[in-house]
Design an enzyme around this catalytic site. Structure first.
Site: not given
Length: 293
Positions: A50, A83-84
């Site tokens: 992330s 991610d994100h």
């Protein structure tokens, strides 16, 4: 070499009507444990890094290169996914480092801004052959930026995919990030309607798989039902972190003189691997066994 793109793993699971586990890397020990979990289960896995993880390590490159190296040495297919990412430049860096898939998170933006920025990011990633996940309808609990009551509208989801060109879509169906108890209630009917709305909605008429964020707060049986209803990529972080941290506490509680971190990180890595392997089998609909611990 078993480093693959999430495109391959997510598409195969979607076609089979099963789920694929996407687990968050926190540091090297979690990455090692997740690769070990895939070997124990005899199933593929997606390692997720992330934006928060990259920032913790002072940048994406160190943890990314370590995770990519582990994936290349793995016994089963392993993908490495961003991610994100809320910063477009982080997506560009991940593509340059060799990630096969990325998630651009514009879910907290107004709809028109989310569409415009996601489309720009997706176009650049697609030129490099990278699989792109977008987000529509905020997933609850993420740093206070998302409202737990929000739900993704199927018609809006199809329009969003058409406007942005994303290959997979994270949707809001009742889960919430960072939950430490497994009590979230998912809207299975909405999942089925979203799945139907996104059949053939992608490039060249491809199906667009659904992604469940905040899965740590969802009980096993509900996750299995969500997969049967049409959810494909199942993201987990907090739940596995709990197994890792409890194992560390257990070792340190038993020996207050212990100073060699390998003596408590190795058991923690093993505990995470065992639970992650169990979850991989659950998502693949190979078992409905209740969660350990």
């Amino acid at each position: 070499m078993t480093l693959v793109s999430a495109r391959e793993l997510v598409t195969a699971a979607s076609d089979a009507g099963t789920g694929i586990g996407a687990f968050n890397v926190i540091h090297l020990e979690t990455a090692e444990g997740l690769v070990r979990a895939a070997a124990l289960a005899g199933l593929p896995v997606i390692l997720q890094i992330s934006q928060n993880c990259a920032d913790y390590h002072g940048g994406l490159e160190p943890i990314a290169l370590a995770s990519l190296a582990l994936a290349r040495r793995a016994e089963t297919p392993v993908a490495v996914h961003l991610d994100h990412a809320e910063r477009p430049e982080l997506v560009d860096e991940a593509v340059a480092l060799g990630f096969g898939s990325v998630m651009f998170d514009g879910g907290a933006l107004p709809y028109d801004e989310n569409v415009a920025l996601t489309a720009e990011v997706a176009a650049r990633a697609h030129r490099a052959g990278v699989f792109v996940e977008g987000e529509l309808g905020e997933v609850g609990g993420k740093d206070g930026a998302h409202a737990p009551g929000v739900r993704t509208d199927p018609d809006e989801a199809r329009a969003f995919v058409a406007a942005t060109g994303v290959d997979a879509l994270a949707v809001a169906v009742g889960s919430s990030h960072a939950m430490t108890d497994r009590t979230a209630s998912l809207d299975l009917d909405l999942i089925a309607r979203l799945r139907a709305a996104l059949r053939g909605a992608g490039a060249a008429g491809a199906d667009v798989p659904l992604v469940l964020h905040g899965s740590s707060g969802v009980a096993d049986a509900v996750i299995a039902d969500a997969v049967r209803a049409g959810m494909t990529k199942i993201n987990v972080s907090t739940h596995l972190n709990g197994f890792f941290t409890r194992a560390v506490r257990d070792v340190l509680d038993r020996d207050e003189r212990l100073v060699d971190s390998r003596k408590y990180l190795a058991p923690a890595r093993d505990a995470l691997a065992q639970e992650a392997a169990r979850m991989l089998r659950l998502f693949a609909l190979q078992t409905d066994t209740a969660a350990a611990g």
